[in-house]
Design a protein around this motif. Structure first.
Motif, PDB file in Angstrom:
ATOM      1  N   THR A 111       0.835  -1.206   0.000  1.00 39.40           N
ATOM      2  CA  THR A 111       0.000   0.000   0.000  1.00 39.40           C
ATOM      3  C   THR A 111       0.869   1.255   0.000  1.00 39.40           C
ATOM      4  N   ILE A 140       1.024  -7.171  -9.164  1.00 43.72           N
ATOM      5  CA  ILE A 140       0.037  -7.269  -8.082  1.00 43.72           C
ATOM      6  C   ILE A 140      -1.021  -8.298  -8.435  1.00 43.72           C
ATOM      7  N   SER A 173       4.129   1.376 -13.929  1.00 39.77           N
ATOM      8  CA  SER A 173       2.971   1.224 -13.026  1.00 39.77           C
ATOM      9  C   SER A 173       2.112   0.060 -13.454  1.00 39.77           C
ATOM     10  N   GLN A 208       1.581   6.877  -6.611  1.00 35.57           N
ATOM     11  CA  GLN A 208       0.522   7.834  -6.930  1.00 35.57           C
ATOM     12  C   GLN A 208       0.967   9.271  -6.682  1.00 35.57           C
ATOM     13  N   ILE A 258       2.379   1.773  -3.492  1.00 38.43           N
ATOM     14  CA  ILE A 258       1.400   2.303  -4.450  1.00 38.43           C
ATOM     15  C   ILE A 258       1.099   3.768  -4.148  1.00 38.43           C
ATOM     16  N   ARG A 259       1.007   4.075  -2.854  1.00 41.84           N
ATOM     17  CA  ARG A 259       0.735   5.467  -2.462  1.00 41.84           C
ATOM     18  C   ARG A 259       1.884   6.369  -2.938  1.00 41.84           C
ATOM     19  N   ALA A 293       3.735  -2.971 -12.416  1.00 41.90           N
ATOM     20  CA  ALA A 293       3.490  -3.217 -10.974  1.00 41.90           C
ATOM     21  C   ALA A 293       2.104  -3.768 -10.742  1.00 41.90           C
ATOM     22  N   ALA A 294       1.111  -3.207 -11.498  1.00 43.07           N
ATOM     23  CA  ALA A 294      -0.254  -3.721 -11.354  1.00 43.07           C
ATOM     24  C   ALA A 294      -0.328  -5.170 -11.782  1.00 43.07           C
TER      25      ALA A 294
END
Length: 638
Positions: free
Chosen positions: A517, A576, A569, A524, A520-521, A572-573
């Motif tokens: 988390t 995930i 990103s 962002q 990802i934060r 990374a997704a």
């Protein structure tokens, strides 16, 4: 307290809170139940073995008892001392059996088994004494005092035979019956009355008195009455009691002229009626002899005898009358009777029949007294009488010694009978108690095993239910958590309590989600900064046409960087998503929690590497923006 110490305490103190600890607790519980059951079984087995050993010893004692009874019976018949020795040996074995049983039993049945040992020991001592007495006393005519008891019998038998032959028959004088004597009437019949009177020979005691009437060539038929037989000594007189006679008492009467006898009264006095018939036609002798038993009468104490004769009137010719004394005490028969009684007496002693033996002993003593007293009245030879009295006294003395021994033997035998009964009762009591104890022990063992099994099963069921419920609850929690994670909800957290494997794994998952988390934060935030920077660059491009080309290049570079960052990103997704798939596999294969934990750890490591790369890219982006800013500043200065 440090972190390592806390972890060590948690691992040590919470060992039983883990799945392995709980499974191990179940195993230990099952093992404990098995150990307790084994201990109970071993204790019951030892108790049963002890009781079985005691029963075996009691049975062996009873078997030897029965054997001793058989040996005792054989001894009665054969009077062989080897049977007594065998009995004593058996009693020794019985004593050892009792001692073994006592050692095996410990404090249990100690009093009863001690009593058994005492009874056996007392019986053994008694049989030893009986054997010693039997060897000294002798129960056969060729041994011990028994032989001494019979030692003078041969000499006595000869002397008694001589006594029996010496003047065993003594006649009184024959006197003629007076034909013209007094006539008397009786029952309408006239009788000729005569009185016979004569001296009594001094030859000692005799057992029979014979009234004799006879003659040569007599022809006479009629009834002759004999009455009032009187013995005199001086002024002393004694009349025989003829009223007590029976025809059986007169059965030994005899004579050619005797046709019949009966007992009645004549002239008011007891009398003997003789039915006589003399038929001699020549000078041959005929007579009537009335034999009257006088064993209890002391004929030797009197000097004269008279008796009355009444002849039915008729021709009597030269009839004469006399008397005779006959019959002596049967010393030889009495001696034989003594020996026979003694043989029976000895048998009763061997059999332990105390009452019968006492009766026989009394009869033997009475016979000895009878023989001794009769020697004085039947034997007139003083020297012979004294010799026989000494021989009888020696025999009597031997009997007295044996009687003392026999009384002791009878007492020992009676005590042995009591001891045998007591021993049978004691062994039976021990056997009953042991059997009852064995049954009770088996019942207790069954109850204890049942209780232990029930308790163990209950504990195991409770543990199984508790562990199963705990695992099921933990699995359900994990399933829910991982399902939400695969659905994209990264804010979910595994709510795991306790210190088991699920709780530790949930902690690792929560830490991973926290780090993910945060990554990802950060991504962002960087994207937002990049977006703001792009907007600023667009404004700067519009205000500075001179540098539009360079700014365009910078924008292209920024755009390229943003594209690269967007691509990273997406990467990374994708990663995930792969992690979501991995968590799905974890849900399906919960039995391999350890392996999946390692995989998650590896994924976490790769994510960390990715974040490092992403950080490096961010640093390059920042540096590019810095260059753009410097270039813009330079442009502004220009």
């Amino acid at each position: 307290m440090g972190k390592n110490e806390r972890n060590q305490k948690t691992q040590t103190g919470g060992f039983l809170s883990g799945i392995r600890g709980k499974v191990l607790l179940m195993g230990i519980t099952a093992l404990g139940v098995a150990v307790i059951l084994g201990a109970v079984g071993i204790a019951a087995l030892r108790s049963n073995n002890r009781n079985q050993n005691i029963l075996t010893q009691m049975n062996a004692i009873n078997l030897l008892q029965y054997e001793n009874e058989s040996l005792d019976t054989l001894y009665l018949y054969f009077l062989d001392s080897s049977y007594l020795e065998n009995i004593t040996e058996n009693l020794g074995v019985m004593g050892q059996n009792a001692a073994d049983a006592k050692d095996t039993a410990g404090m249990k049945y100690r009093d009863e088994l001690s009593s058994v040992s005492d009874a056996i020991a007392s019986s053994s001592d008694n049989y030893g004494k009986i054997g010693q007495i039997a060897a000294e006393r002798g129960y056969e005519s060729t041994a011990g005092l028994y032989q001494q008891f019979l030692a003078e019998d041969e000499a006595l038998a000869g002397e008694f035979a001589a006594v029996a032959d010496d003047k065993s028959w003594v006649d009184g004088s024959w006197l003629g019956i007076v034909p013209d004597g007094q006539n008397v009437g009786e029952g309408g019949v006239s009788y000729l009355h005569n009185t016979y009177r004569n001296a009594v020979p001094q030859v000692g005691k005799r057992d029979e008195f014979l009234a004799r009437i006879g003659g040569n060539g007599i022809q006479y038929k009629g009834t002759i009455w004999v009455s009032q037989i009187i013995f005199q000594k001086g002024s002393q007189e004694e009349t025989l009691d003829l009223s007590a006679l029976t025809e059986a008492d007169l059965a030994n009467s005899y004579g050619d002229a005797l046709k019949g006898l009966s007992v009645g009264t004549f002239q008011g006095n007891p009398a003997i009626a003789v039915d006589a018939e003399f038929t001699s036609t020549d000078d041959s002798w005929q007579e009537v002899s009335v034999r009257i038993p006088i064993g209890a009468f002391p004929v030797q104490d009197y000097e004269n005898v008279t008796y009355e004769i009444y002849l039915e009137n008729g021709e009597i010719g030269e009839l004469t009358a006399a008397f005779a004394l006959s019959g002596k005490y049967d010393f030889a028969g009495a001696l034989t009777e003594v020996n026979q009684n003694f043989s029976e007496y000895s048998k009763h002693v061997v059999e332990g029949a105390g009452e019968d033996a006492a009766a026989q002993a009394a009869a033997i003593k009475a016979l000895f007294e009878e023989i001794a007293s009769n020697l004085g009245i039947y034997v007139t030879d003083e020297g012979a009488r004294e010799q026989m009295q000494q021989q009888i006294a020696a025999k009597q003395d031997a009997f007295g010694k044996m009687e003392e021994m026999d009384n002791e033997v009878l007492a020992l035998k009676q005590e042995n009978i009591t001891l045998q009964e007591q021993l049978t009762e004691l062994t039976g009591s021990v056997r009953t108690q042991v059997e009852a104890d064995t049954a009770a022990s088996q019942s207790r063992m069954i109850v204890m095993i049942a209780l232990i099994l029930i308790a163990g099963a209950a504990v195991l069921l409770l543990l199984t239910a508790y562990i199963g419920r705990s695992i099921s609850r933990s699995l359900q929690t994990f399933k829910n958590t991982l399902s939400q994670m695969t659905g994209g909800n990264l804010s979910v957290r595994a709510q795991m309590k306790g210190n088991d494997e699920f709780a530790r794994f949930g902690k690792y998952v929560n830490e991973f989600l926290d780090r993910l988390t945060e990554v990802i934060r950060n991504a962002q935030d960087i994207s937002l900064v990049v977006k703001q920077s792009g907007e600023q660059l667009d404004d700067m491009a519009e205000s500075s046409s001179l540098t539009s080309g360079e700014i365009g290049k910078a924008v292209e570079e920024i755009s390229s960087g943003a594209t690269t960052q967007a691509s990273e990103s997406d990467s990374a997704a994708g990663r995930i998503g792969e992690m979501g798939k991995s968590f799905g596999m974890i849900v399906e294969n919960v039995e391999h929690l350890g392996t999946m934990a390692e995989q998650m750890h590896q994924v976490s490591t790769e994510a960390a590497q990715f974040m490092q790369e992403l950080g490096a890219t961010n640093e390059r982006t920042v540096e590019a923006f810095s260059q753009v800013a410097r270039q813009t500043h330079m442009t502004n200065e220009s």
